[in-house]
Motif scaffolding. Structure first.
Motif, PDB file in Angstrom:
ATOM      1  N   LYS A  22       0.836  -1.213   0.000  1.00 38.24           N
ATOM      2  CA  LYS A  22       0.000   0.000   0.000  1.00 38.24           C
ATOM      3  C   LYS A  22       0.865   1.256   0.000  1.00 38.24           C
ATOM      4  O   LYS A  22       0.565   2.237  -0.693  1.00 38.24           O
ATOM      5  CB  LYS A  22      -0.932  -0.005   1.208  1.00 38.24           C
ATOM      6  CG  LYS A  22      -2.054  -1.036   1.120  1.00 38.24           C
ATOM      7  CD  LYS A  22      -2.904  -1.047   2.388  1.00 38.24           C
ATOM      8  CE  LYS A  22      -3.958  -2.134   2.343  1.00 38.24           C
ATOM      9  NZ  LYS A  22      -4.769  -2.185   3.583  1.00 38.24           N
ATOM     10  N   LEU A  23       1.949   1.250   0.770  1.00 32.79           N
ATOM     11  CA  LEU A  23       2.846   2.408   0.807  1.00 32.79           C
ATOM     12  C   LEU A  23       3.512   2.617  -0.554  1.00 32.79           C
ATOM     13  O   LEU A  23       3.695   3.763  -0.987  1.00 32.79           O
ATOM     14  CB  LEU A  23       3.905   2.221   1.898  1.00 32.79           C
ATOM     15  CG  LEU A  23       3.419   2.364   3.344  1.00 32.79           C
ATOM     16  CD1 LEU A  23       4.530   2.007   4.326  1.00 32.79           C
ATOM     17  CD2 LEU A  23       2.926   3.789   3.613  1.00 32.79           C
TER      18      LEU A  23
ATOM     19  N   VAL B 153       0.897   4.183  -2.855  1.00 36.62           N
ATOM     20  CA  VAL B 153       0.712   5.598  -2.509  1.00 36.62           C
ATOM     21  C   VAL B 153       1.905   6.426  -2.988  1.00 36.62           C
ATOM     22  O   VAL B 153       1.735   7.531  -3.532  1.00 36.62           O
ATOM     23  CB  VAL B 153       0.519   5.753  -0.982  1.00 36.62           C
ATOM     24  CG1 VAL B 153       0.683   7.206  -0.562  1.00 36.62           C
ATOM     25  CG2 VAL B 153      -0.854   5.234  -0.569  1.00 36.62           C
TER      26      VAL B 153
ATOM     27  N   CYS C 236      -4.333  11.407  -3.221  1.00 35.77           N
ATOM     28  CA  CYS C 236      -2.991  11.544  -3.799  1.00 35.77           C
ATOM     29  C   CYS C 236      -2.989  12.591  -4.907  1.00 35.77           C
ATOM     30  O   CYS C 236      -2.067  13.407  -5.006  1.00 35.77           O
ATOM     31  CB  CYS C 236      -2.510  10.199  -4.345  1.00 35.77           C
ATOM     32  SG  CYS C 236      -2.137   8.948  -3.103  1.00 35.77           S
TER      33      CYS C 236
ATOM     34  N   ILE D  92      -0.680  14.617   4.115  1.00 38.53           N
ATOM     35  CA  ILE D  92      -0.093  13.276   4.126  1.00 38.53           C
ATOM     36  C   ILE D  92      -0.653  12.460   5.285  1.00 38.53           C
ATOM     37  O   ILE D  92      -0.940  11.258   5.150  1.00 38.53           O
ATOM     38  CB  ILE D  92       1.445  13.353   4.213  1.00 38.53           C
ATOM     39  CG1 ILE D  92       2.035  13.950   2.928  1.00 38.53           C
ATOM     40  CG2 ILE D  92       2.043  11.976   4.477  1.00 38.53           C
ATOM     41  CD1 ILE D  92       1.856  13.092   1.709  1.00 38.53           C
TER      42      ILE D  92
ATOM     43  N   LEU E  97      -2.615   8.917   4.880  1.00 35.50           N
ATOM     44  CA  LEU E  97      -2.239   7.669   5.540  1.00 35.50           C
ATOM     45  C   LEU E  97      -3.395   7.111   6.378  1.00 35.50           C
ATOM     46  O   LEU E  97      -3.620   5.897   6.412  1.00 35.50           O
ATOM     47  CB  LEU E  97      -1.000   7.876   6.412  1.00 35.50           C
ATOM     48  CG  LEU E  97       0.296   8.186   5.644  1.00 35.50           C
ATOM     49  CD1 LEU E  97       1.430   8.477   6.615  1.00 35.50           C
ATOM     50  CD2 LEU E  97       0.670   7.034   4.715  1.00 35.50           C
TER      51      LEU E  97
ATOM     52  N   THR F 208      -5.803   5.588   3.969  1.00 34.60           N
ATOM     53  CA  THR F 208      -5.233   4.390   3.350  1.00 34.60           C
ATOM     54  C   THR F 208      -5.323   3.178   4.273  1.00 34.60           C
ATOM     55  O   THR F 208      -5.679   2.073   3.843  1.00 34.60           O
ATOM     56  CB  THR F 208      -3.758   4.633   2.965  1.00 34.60           C
ATOM     57  OG1 THR F 208      -3.676   5.732   2.051  1.00 34.60           O
ATOM     58  CG2 THR F 208      -3.152   3.397   2.307  1.00 34.60           C
ATOM     59  N   PHE F 209      -5.022   3.389   5.554  1.00 33.11           N
ATOM     60  CA  PHE F 209      -4.915   2.254   6.470  1.00 33.11           C
ATOM     61  C   PHE F 209      -6.128   2.080   7.397  1.00 33.11           C
ATOM     62  O   PHE F 209      -6.167   1.139   8.176  1.00 33.11           O
ATOM     63  CB  PHE F 209      -3.631   2.370   7.295  1.00 33.11           C
ATOM     64  CG  PHE F 209      -2.388   2.234   6.458  1.00 33.11           C
ATOM     65  CD1 PHE F 209      -2.026   1.006   5.933  1.00 33.11           C
ATOM     66  CD2 PHE F 209      -1.605   3.336   6.164  1.00 33.11           C
ATOM     67  CE1 PHE F 209      -0.895   0.871   5.146  1.00 33.11           C
ATOM     68  CE2 PHE F 209      -0.475   3.213   5.373  1.00 33.11           C
ATOM     69  CZ  PHE F 209      -0.121   1.975   4.854  1.00 33.11           C
TER      70      PHE F 209
END
Length: 426
Positions: free
Chosen positions: A317-318, A321, A365, A405, A409, A412-413
């Protein structure tokens, strides 16, 4: 060799200053000839890419945003935001971000937001004693909410590329909480800076002033209610809802607010047609490019390569991104969506990301990319309005980059942030 040509020629043409769509189209032709693929087949793939009824929603959303941009809605939203949040320290910064949240939820365009709100609030903030670089940083970072908070025509493009199973209405719903979360995070950041720099607060508004401001702002805000409400309720399709939104915005701008003469509609229509011509051409050539990627099995190769680096979902995933953030710095939003979705979406799904969740992560993003050099459109719009060097604005944007950011994050998580509303209402 065909794969090298597909990527290498495209990059070389971009370096030499070719427009993205033209560079992509020429690359497709060269690769098709290299592989002895009939150009008629390539043309068919391009036509198929734009032969979509939901695609008609995009010009309607663009047109609605353009009409509201000139129709006096933005200044009414500024006044409404002022009576809501202007009383706090650094009040005009809060007003700026709140207005962008409201206007972005109507126009769906970060650039329209930056130009419309920026032209009003940047000069106002400068007169009140705010530093110019901070005023621009707040404006352009707040404008990025337009790409996340529905309606967003970039979400429509993503849904079309992602294919079956990705509902535009679900994407719209999924963008609500992340968009509001980003707005709150930006407001907290601007408040901390305002306290540190001792920026002023506006005087509290009376209850009567609040009512008057709300009365003036509600007709414009209702545009978003019609569009999103019609889609969620199932009364309208996305395209029908966008068309009704245009009709409503037209009535509000030219017959209720009456801030501009009716003759301005010619310029609005002309600008919309030009923008849509670019978008349609870009989608067509991107469809051909994506087909060649699939024909050469590039997505499968990249997927196996990335999964070969690590089988840890967090690491994958990182990496996804990081790729999207990097591309957001050098390309516009639509080309990134069209090129990378066939490649990165299957990888994201392999590590447990829902396509709706991935789409919102991509939008955030891209939002960050709009305020990062060398291509950041919102960054250059704000800089041009304030007549301040881009380098100075970038320095002022540093704390806002950190803020964005962190939100990225989190989204995303913690997929529940994205999926809560769609799961609740679907």
């Amino acid at each position: 060799m065909a794969i090298l040509t597909l990527f290498g020629l495209f990059i070389v043409l971009l370096i030499f200053g070719f427009p993205v769509a033209l560079a992509m189209g020429l690359t497709c032709i060269v690769v098709a000839l290299q592989l002895d693929i009939p150009l008629s087949m390539l043309a068919q793939r391009m036509v198929t890419g734009i032969n979509s009824f939901p695609l008609l929603a995009i010009p309607f959303f663009i047109l609605a945003g353009e009409i509201m941009n000139i129709g006096g809605i933005s200044k009414r939203l500024v006044r409404f935001s002022d009576v809501l949040v202007g009383r706090f320290r650094g009040g005009l910064a809060n007003v700026n971000i709140t207005t962008s949240m409201l206007f972005g939820g109507i126009s769906g365009s970060a650039l329209a937001d930056a130009s419309s709100i920026g032209s009003i609030l940047i000069p106002m903030m400068k007169r009140k004693g705010y530093d110019t670089d901070f005023s621009v940083a707040v404006t352009v970072s707040g404008a990025t909410q337009g790409i996340i908070i529905p309606p967003s025509h970039n979400m429509i493009i993503y849904a079309l590329v992602a294919g079956a199973g990705v509902s535009i209405s679900s994407l719209f719903l999924a963008g609500i909480i992340p968009g509001v979360l980003l707005g709150i995070a930006l407001m907290v950041t601007s408040f901390i800076i305002a306290v540190k720099r001792k920026y002023p607060a506006e005087k509290p508004s009376s209850f009567k002033e609040v009512l008057v401001a709300a009365k003036e702002a509600v007709p414009g805000l209702f545009t978003g209610v019609i569009i999103i409400g019609g889609i969620i309720s199932g009364i309208f399709t996305v395209t029908e809802s966008a068309a009704i939104g245009v009709a409503y915005a037209f009535i509000i701008s030219f017959f209720v607010n009456r801030d501009v003469p009716f003759s301005r509609i010619v310029n609005v229509l002309s600008g919309t047609f030009k923008t849509m011509a670019i978008v349609v051409f870009l989608i067509a050539v991107s469809s051909g490019y994506a087909w060649l990627l699939a024909f050469l099995k590039v997505p499968a190769m990249i997927s196996s390569g990335m999964l070969g680096l690590s089988d840890n979902p967090i690491v994958i995933k990182l990496i996804i991104v990081a790729i999207l953030l990097f591309l957001g710095m050098i390309l516009d939003v639509a080309p990134i969506i069209l090129i990378t979705t066939p490649i990165l979406l299957p990888i994201a799904q392999s590590v447990g990301m829902n396509p709706i969740h991935y789409g919102i992560v991509m939008m955030i993003c891209m939002a960050i990319g709009l305020v990062t050099p060398p291509v950041g459109g919102a960054l250059f719009v704000g800089s041009a309005i304030a007549k301040v060097p881009v380098e100075k604005v970038i320095k002022a944007l540093l704390p806002f980059y950190v803020c964005m950011i962190v939100v990225l994050l989190l989204v995303t998580f913690v997929p529940q942030i994205v999926m809560f509303v769609p799961n609740l209402l679907d």
